[in-house]
Design a protein around this motif. Structure first.
Motif, PDB file in Angstrom:
ATOM      1  N   THR A 165       0.865  -1.174   0.000  1.00 31.30           N
ATOM      2  CA  THR A 165       0.000   0.000   0.000  1.00 31.30           C
ATOM      3  C   THR A 165       0.901   1.223   0.000  1.00 31.30           C
ATOM      4  O   THR A 165       1.938   1.245   0.667  1.00 31.30           O
ATOM      5  CB  THR A 165      -0.939   0.038   1.226  1.00 31.30           C
ATOM      6  OG1 THR A 165      -0.155   0.127   2.428  1.00 31.30           O
ATOM      7  CG2 THR A 165      -1.807  -1.203   1.279  1.00 31.30           C
ATOM      8  N   ALA A 166       0.529   2.219  -0.768  1.00 32.38           N
ATOM      9  CA  ALA A 166       1.369   3.409  -0.908  1.00 32.38           C
ATOM     10  C   ALA A 166       0.505   4.615  -1.232  1.00 32.38           C
ATOM     11  O   ALA A 166      -0.697   4.492  -1.505  1.00 32.38           O
ATOM     12  CB  ALA A 166       2.403   3.189  -2.015  1.00 32.38           C
ATOM     13  N   VAL A 167       1.129   5.770  -1.196  1.00 35.80           N
ATOM     14  CA  VAL A 167       0.502   7.013  -1.623  1.00 35.80           C
ATOM     15  C   VAL A 167       1.243   7.507  -2.859  1.00 35.80           C
ATOM     16  O   VAL A 167       2.484   7.568  -2.858  1.00 35.80           O
ATOM     17  CB  VAL A 167       0.554   8.070  -0.509  1.00 35.80           C
ATOM     18  CG1 VAL A 167       0.094   9.423  -1.037  1.00 35.80           C
ATOM     19  CG2 VAL A 167      -0.309   7.642   0.659  1.00 35.80           C
ATOM     20  N   ALA A 168       0.502   7.813  -3.912  1.00 36.91           N
ATOM     21  CA  ALA A 168       1.086   8.290  -5.165  1.00 36.91           C
ATOM     22  C   ALA A 168       0.791   9.779  -5.316  1.00 36.91           C
ATOM     23  O   ALA A 168      -0.368  10.174  -5.505  1.00 36.91           O
ATOM     24  CB  ALA A 168       0.517   7.512  -6.349  1.00 36.91           C
ATOM     25  N   ILE A 169       1.835  10.597  -5.211  1.00 37.59           N
ATOM     26  CA  ILE A 169       1.696  12.047  -5.374  1.00 37.59           C
ATOM     27  C   ILE A 169       2.032  12.386  -6.823  1.00 37.59           C
ATOM     28  O   ILE A 169       3.130  12.067  -7.306  1.00 37.59           O
ATOM     29  CB  ILE A 169       2.635  12.797  -4.411  1.00 37.59           C
ATOM     30  CG1 ILE A 169       2.294  12.443  -2.957  1.00 37.59           C
ATOM     31  CG2 ILE A 169       2.546  14.297  -4.622  1.00 37.59           C
ATOM     32  CD1 ILE A 169       3.241  13.048  -1.927  1.00 37.59           C
ATOM     33  N   SER A 170       1.110  13.005  -7.532  1.00 34.40           N
ATOM     34  CA  SER A 170       1.302  13.286  -8.955  1.00 34.40           C
ATOM     35  C   SER A 170       2.568  14.096  -9.207  1.00 34.40           C
ATOM     36  O   SER A 170       3.060  14.814  -8.320  1.00 34.40           O
ATOM     37  CB  SER A 170       0.094  14.041  -9.514  1.00 34.40           C
ATOM     38  OG  SER A 170       0.071  15.363  -8.991  1.00 34.40           O
ATOM     39  N   ALA A 171       3.091  13.999 -10.426  1.00 36.21           N
ATOM     40  CA  ALA A 171       4.335  14.684 -10.782  1.00 36.21           C
ATOM     41  C   ALA A 171       4.219  16.195 -10.574  1.00 36.21           C
ATOM     42  O   ALA A 171       5.132  16.833 -10.027  1.00 36.21           O
ATOM     43  CB  ALA A 171       4.706  14.375 -12.230  1.00 36.21           C
ATOM     44  N   ASN A 172       3.108  16.778 -10.975  1.00 34.54           N
ATOM     45  CA  ASN A 172       2.925  18.223 -10.812  1.00 34.54           C
ATOM     46  C   ASN A 172       2.862  18.622  -9.346  1.00 34.54           C
ATOM     47  O   ASN A 172       3.449  19.635  -8.930  1.00 34.54           O
ATOM     48  CB  ASN A 172       1.650  18.682 -11.532  1.00 34.54           C
ATOM     49  CG  ASN A 172       1.810  18.681 -13.036  1.00 34.54           C
ATOM     50  OD1 ASN A 172       2.932  18.728 -13.554  1.00 34.54           O
ATOM     51  ND2 ASN A 172       0.701  18.621 -13.755  1.00 34.54           N
ATOM     52  N   ARG A 173       2.134  17.837  -8.534  1.00 34.55           N
ATOM     53  CA  ARG A 173       2.042  18.138  -7.108  1.00 34.55           C
ATOM     54  C   ARG A 173       3.401  17.944  -6.436  1.00 34.55           C
ATOM     55  O   ARG A 173       3.778  18.711  -5.540  1.00 34.55           O
ATOM     56  CB  ARG A 173       0.994  17.230  -6.470  1.00 34.55           C
ATOM     57  CG  ARG A 173       0.717  17.553  -5.009  1.00 34.55           C
ATOM     58  CD  ARG A 173       0.238  18.981  -4.852  1.00 34.55           C
ATOM     59  NE  ARG A 173       0.004  19.339  -3.465  1.00 34.55           N
ATOM     60  CZ  ARG A 173       0.122  20.561  -2.986  1.00 34.55           C
ATOM     61  NH1 ARG A 173       0.472  21.564  -3.784  1.00 34.55           N
ATOM     62  NH2 ARG A 173      -0.119  20.808  -1.719  1.00 34.55           N
ATOM     63  N   PHE A 174       4.120  16.910  -6.847  1.00 29.61           N
ATOM     64  CA  PHE A 174       5.460  16.655  -6.318  1.00 29.61           C
ATOM     65  C   PHE A 174       6.371  17.865  -6.543  1.00 29.61           C
ATOM     66  O   PHE A 174       7.054  18.329  -5.618  1.00 29.61           O
ATOM     67  CB  PHE A 174       6.048  15.417  -7.001  1.00 29.61           C
ATOM     68  CG  PHE A 174       7.518  15.225  -6.781  1.00 29.61           C
ATOM     69  CD1 PHE A 174       8.002  14.698  -5.594  1.00 29.61           C
ATOM     70  CD2 PHE A 174       8.430  15.567  -7.776  1.00 29.61           C
ATOM     71  CE1 PHE A 174       9.373  14.518  -5.398  1.00 29.61           C
ATOM     72  CE2 PHE A 174       9.791  15.390  -7.588  1.00 29.61           C
ATOM     73  CZ  PHE A 174      10.267  14.863  -6.396  1.00 29.61           C
ATOM     74  N   LYS A 175       6.375  18.389  -7.756  1.00 29.64           N
ATOM     75  CA  LYS A 175       7.235  19.531  -8.073  1.00 29.64           C
ATOM     76  C   LYS A 175       6.816  20.777  -7.292  1.00 29.64           C
ATOM     77  O   LYS A 175       7.664  21.565  -6.854  1.00 29.64           O
ATOM     78  CB  LYS A 175       7.212  19.791  -9.577  1.00 29.64           C
ATOM     79  CG  LYS A 175       7.885  18.687 -10.380  1.00 29.64           C
ATOM     80  CD  LYS A 175       7.750  18.896 -11.885  1.00 29.64           C
ATOM     81  CE  LYS A 175       8.377  17.743 -12.661  1.00 29.64           C
ATOM     82  NZ  LYS A 175       8.180  17.891 -14.123  1.00 29.64           N
TER      83      LYS A 175
END
Length: 207
Positions: free
Chosen positions: A92-102
């Motif tokens: 189980t994980a959390v995926a932070i979108s590329a745009n939100r990550f930046k």
């Protein structure tokens, strides 16, 4: 595992989407685009590299509270993945979108510290892997690797052990048999019983 405790990451769980993967699932492969920054909550992701001859070496594992240096590299550079990531156990994980990550990286100092501290720790681990691969004495590397697991049963096939060390199955098998003759381990189908980790450690560090 990174130095950042899991509770520090909890503040960022709401920034991404929940992700679940069953045991053995391939989460990424060479050529895939980096689309999200993953923070593992449970389970582990095994990251591997395979050469043109089909030989595989395990680079590292991403466990609870960790992030993946290959994923971070993809997001920062815009280049695709160069290795494979497989779920070990249910992940189980959390995926932070590329745009939100930046956006977080640019505006949140704590998040920035988390990312780069984890990145630095992984680079150190990769350096250790490279150093081991450059050392041609597979017997020494295997002895140290087994010693670190401690006394007890290790549920792994000889092929899996070979992948951990980036060597051929036949080489791993011969080395294991030599350790068994010395009484340091006991081999059975699909497992290795580590009997004398101290002796293995002494042998692995003898030179």
């Amino acid at each position: 595992m990174s130095d950042a405790p899991t509770q520090d990451l909890a503040a960022y769980f709401a920034q991404g989407d929940a992700l679940e993967a069953p045991d053995g699932a391939c989460l990424f492969r060479p050529g895939d685009e980096g689309r999200a920054f993953l923070i593992v909550k449970s389970g582990a992701v095994r990251v591997e590299q395979t050469n043109s001859a089909g030989r595989t070496v395990v680079l590292y594992r991403v466990e609870a509270g960790d992030s993946c240096v290959l994923t971070t590299t993809c997001l920062l550079s815009g280049k695709p993945y160069s290795g494979y990531g497989y779920a070990e156990g249910a992940v189980t994980a959390v995926a932070i979108s590329a745009n939100r990550f930046k956006s977080l990286l640019a505006s949140d100092n704590q998040f920035q510290e988390l990312v780069f501290r984890g990145f630095a720790a992984r680079v150190g681990e990769l350096t250790d892997v490279i150093d081991d691969l450059l050392e041609h004495r597979t017997d020494l590397r295997l002895a140290r690797w087994l010693a670190r697991r401690g006394k007890g049963q290790l549920r792994m096939t000889r092929q899996e052990l070979a992948q951990e060390l980036g060597t051929a199955r036949e080489v791993a098998s011969r080395t294991l048999k030599s350790f068994e003759r010395r009484g340091w381990i006991s081999i059975s189908r699909g497992s290795v019983d580590i009997l004398k980790p101290d002796a293995l450690e002494a042998y692995g560090n003898a030179l």
